[in-house]
Scaffold this motif. Structure first.
Motif, PDB file in Angstrom:
ATOM      1  N   GLN A 147       0.861  -1.167   0.000  1.00 51.90           N
ATOM      2  CA  GLN A 147       0.000   0.000   0.000  1.00 51.90           C
ATOM      3  C   GLN A 147       0.912   1.236   0.000  1.00 51.90           C
ATOM      4  N   ILE A 148       0.850   1.985  -1.085  1.00 57.07           N
ATOM      5  CA  ILE A 148       1.685   3.184  -1.152  1.00 57.07           C
ATOM      6  C   ILE A 148       1.016   4.265  -0.315  1.00 57.07           C
ATOM      7  N   ALA A 149       1.678   4.602   0.791  1.00 57.14           N
ATOM      8  CA  ALA A 149       1.057   5.466   1.799  1.00 57.14           C
ATOM      9  C   ALA A 149       1.576   6.897   1.771  1.00 57.14           C
ATOM     10  N   GLY A 150       2.543   7.167   0.892  1.00 55.34           N
ATOM     11  CA  GLY A 150       3.051   8.530   0.828  1.00 55.34           C
ATOM     12  C   GLY A 150       4.465   8.597   0.286  1.00 55.34           C
ATOM     13  N   LEU A 151       5.131   9.701   0.568  1.00 50.05           N
ATOM     14  CA  LEU A 151       6.487   9.939   0.075  1.00 50.05           C
ATOM     15  C   LEU A 151       7.441  10.191   1.242  1.00 50.05           C
ATOM     16  N   MET A 152       8.717   9.955   0.969  1.00 49.88           N
ATOM     17  CA  MET A 152       9.766  10.219   1.962  1.00 49.88           C
ATOM     18  C   MET A 152      10.930  10.917   1.277  1.00 49.88           C
ATOM     19  N   PRO A 187      -7.768   7.372   1.023  1.00 53.29           N
ATOM     20  CA  PRO A 187      -7.319   8.090   2.222  1.00 53.29           C
ATOM     21  C   PRO A 187      -6.031   7.546   2.838  1.00 53.29           C
ATOM     22  N   HIS A 188      -5.616   6.340   2.451  1.00 53.78           N
ATOM     23  CA  HIS A 188      -4.382   5.812   3.043  1.00 53.78           C
ATOM     24  C   HIS A 188      -3.138   6.545   2.544  1.00 53.78           C
ATOM     25  N   PHE A 189      -3.253   7.242   1.420  1.00 57.58           N
ATOM     26  CA  PHE A 189      -2.105   8.025   0.950  1.00 57.58           C
ATOM     27  C   PHE A 189      -2.114   9.348   1.706  1.00 57.58           C
ATOM     28  N   LYS A 190      -1.357   9.393   2.816  1.00 60.25           N
ATOM     29  CA  LYS A 190      -1.449  10.565   3.685  1.00 60.25           C
ATOM     30  C   LYS A 190      -0.155  10.903   4.403  1.00 60.25           C
ATOM     31  N   GLU A 191       0.924  10.159   4.117  1.00 58.21           N
ATOM     32  CA  GLU A 191       2.154  10.379   4.884  1.00 58.21           C
ATOM     33  C   GLU A 191       3.236  11.067   4.068  1.00 58.21           C
ATOM     34  N   LEU A 192       3.827  12.046   4.700  1.00 61.70           N
ATOM     35  CA  LEU A 192       4.972  12.722   4.117  1.00 61.70           C
ATOM     36  C   LEU A 192       6.087  12.646   5.153  1.00 61.70           C
ATOM     37  N   SER A 193       7.001  11.679   4.941  1.00 62.55           N
ATOM     38  CA  SER A 193       8.064  11.411   5.910  1.00 62.55           C
ATOM     39  C   SER A 193       9.258  12.295   5.608  1.00 62.55           C
ATOM     40  N   MET A 194       9.401  13.376   6.360  1.00 60.86           N
ATOM     41  CA  MET A 194      10.580  14.238   6.195  1.00 60.86           C
ATOM     42  C   MET A 194      10.899  14.941   7.500  1.00 60.86           C
ATOM     43  N   GLY A 195      12.188  15.100   7.747  1.00 68.68           N
ATOM     44  CA  GLY A 195      12.653  15.746   8.961  1.00 68.68           C
ATOM     45  C   GLY A 195      13.395  14.784   9.868  1.00 68.68           C
ATOM     46  N   MET A 196      14.612  15.174  10.261  1.00 67.41           N
ATOM     47  CA  MET A 196      15.438  14.418  11.195  1.00 67.41           C
ATOM     48  C   MET A 196      15.806  15.370  12.342  1.00 67.41           C
ATOM     49  N   SER A 197      16.709  14.928  13.219  1.00 70.06           N
ATOM     50  CA  SER A 197      17.025  15.757  14.395  1.00 70.06           C
ATOM     51  C   SER A 197      17.354  17.209  14.027  1.00 70.06           C
ATOM     52  N   ALA A 198      18.165  17.358  12.985  1.00 64.89           N
ATOM     53  CA  ALA A 198      18.677  18.696  12.679  1.00 64.89           C
ATOM     54  C   ALA A 198      17.662  19.586  11.964  1.00 64.89           C
ATOM     55  N   ASP A 199      16.682  18.980  11.304  1.00 64.59           N
ATOM     56  CA  ASP A 199      15.826  19.809  10.443  1.00 64.59           C
ATOM     57  C   ASP A 199      14.332  19.528  10.592  1.00 64.59           C
ATOM     58  N   TYR A 200      13.937  18.835  11.662  1.00 63.96           N
ATOM     59  CA  TYR A 200      12.525  18.429  11.737  1.00 63.96           C
ATOM     60  C   TYR A 200      11.576  19.604  11.928  1.00 63.96           C
ATOM     61  N   GLU A 205       7.065  22.659   9.464  1.00 67.14           N
ATOM     62  CA  GLU A 205       6.502  23.882   8.867  1.00 67.14           C
ATOM     63  C   GLU A 205       6.174  23.682   7.401  1.00 67.14           C
ATOM     64  N   GLU A 206       6.889  22.762   6.753  1.00 67.07           N
ATOM     65  CA  GLU A 206       6.652  22.536   5.322  1.00 67.07           C
ATOM     66  C   GLU A 206       5.674  21.383   5.073  1.00 67.07           C
ATOM     67  N   GLY A 207       5.074  20.843   6.122  1.00 59.99           N
ATOM     68  CA  GLY A 207       3.998  19.887   5.909  1.00 59.99           C
ATOM     69  C   GLY A 207       4.304  18.427   6.193  1.00 59.99           C
ATOM     70  N   SER A 208       5.385  18.160   6.900  1.00 58.75           N
ATOM     71  CA  SER A 208       5.708  16.774   7.246  1.00 58.75           C
ATOM     72  C   SER A 208       4.610  16.147   8.112  1.00 58.75           C
ATOM     73  N   THR A 209       4.378  14.841   7.919  1.00 59.61           N
ATOM     74  CA  THR A 209       3.458  14.117   8.805  1.00 59.61           C
ATOM     75  C   THR A 209       4.178  13.040   9.605  1.00 59.61           C
ATOM     76  N   MET A 210       5.469  12.814   9.290  1.00 60.24           N
ATOM     77  CA  MET A 210       6.266  11.820  10.021  1.00 60.24           C
ATOM     78  C   MET A 210       7.673  12.355  10.130  1.00 60.24           C
ATOM     79  N   VAL A 211       8.167  12.473  11.356  1.00 62.40           N
ATOM     80  CA  VAL A 211       9.559  12.877  11.523  1.00 62.40           C
ATOM     81  C   VAL A 211      10.353  11.685  12.048  1.00 62.40           C
ATOM     82  N   ARG A 212      11.562  11.534  11.545  1.00 63.80           N
ATOM     83  CA  ARG A 212      12.428  10.404  11.906  1.00 63.80           C
ATOM     84  C   ARG A 212      13.585  10.941  12.741  1.00 63.80           C
ATOM     85  N   ILE A 213      13.515  10.732  14.051  1.00 61.50           N
ATOM     86  CA  ILE A 213      14.459  11.407  14.943  1.00 61.50           C
ATOM     87  C   ILE A 213      15.254  10.394  15.761  1.00 61.50           C
ATOM     88  N   GLY A 214      16.592  10.501  15.651  1.00 64.54           N
ATOM     89  CA  GLY A 214      17.473   9.614  16.397  1.00 64.54           C
ATOM     90  C   GLY A 214      18.240  10.353  17.472  1.00 64.54           C
TER      91      GLY A 214
END
Ligand SMILES: *Cc1c(COP(=O)(O)O)cnc(C)c1O
Length: 221
Positions: A147-152, A187-200, A205-214
């Protein structure tokens, strides 16, 4: 560690934003400590690290594969992985489909888009992405178990904030275009995975729905 978690959580105000705690290189004890504070979604970038952690840790953890995935390794994670953020070729999507089907599962996938200026980052360009999407539209029966749920995407590793913002902005625009053209009643296409510790924060602010933080959660690697 708990403090960082609360701080990030309270800053992630929009309810639709998910925090993926990136636990690569961290021992299971540290992951368990975060889990006990309520964090249930973890991301790993290597199959050989993900599998033993999956086996050692509680079963209600949602595991996300966020790093480059080789087709010959999909079989090791297909029985349990919740989402693959790093689908960067049709060949990989087809292998995930094959292995998901064997396991009688549907695996959520994000298409990784190359947005950074750096050569080293993986991901498809707009053209490759379109070709992949067209193929899934023409042959939907061949893709019932993915299931393609979005972009990263990953922004360039730079202190230049406006460049990072532009790259995230570009990805959000692409996401909106793709959603409208290919997933308008899905409706399952709803995720925009962008942002890490330095830039989340910029990513949010630019519309991320998933942040990947280590490192913000676990300390510097
Ligand atoms: C390591 C990693 C992250 C997290 O990086 P931090 O700087 O530690 O937050 C996010 N996404 C991917 C794909 C990674 O490999």
């Amino acid at each position: 560690m708990g403090e960082a978690l609360q701080k990030i959580r309270s800053g992630l105000l929009p309810a639709h934003v998910q925090l993926v705690a990136v636990s690569k290189t961290r021992p299971v004890e540290q992951i368990l400590a975060l889990y006990q504070q309520g964090q249930k979604v973890f991301g790993e970038n290597k199959v050989q690290e993900l599998v033993p952690k999956y086996e050692a840790l509680p079963r209600d953890i949602e595991w996300h594969l966020i790093g480059h995935l080789q087709t010959n390794k999909v079989k090791y994670i297909a029985s349990f992985v919740h989402m693959v953020h790093s689908v960067d070729s049709l060949k990989l999507l087809q292998e995930i489909e094959r292995q998901a089907k064997k396991n009688n599962r549907v695996i959520s996938c994000l298409l990784q888009i190359h947005i950074a200026k750096e050569e080293t980052k993986f991901g498809m360009d707009d053209n490759e992405m379109t070709q992949l999407l067209e193929e899934t539209v023409v042959h939907p029966d061949n893709y019932r178990h993915v299931q393609i749920a979005g972009l990263m995407g990953m922004a360039t590793n730079t202190g230049n904030e406006s460049q990072v913002r532009n790259e995230f902005h570009h990805l959000k625009q692409l996401y909106d275009t793709v959603r409208k053209k290919y997933f308008s009643f899905q409706p399952h296409f709803k995720e925009l995975s962008m942002g890490m510790s330095a830039d989340y924060k910029i990513a949010l602010e630019e519309g991320s729905t998933m942040v990947r933080i280590g490192s913000l959660l676990f300390g510097a690697r």
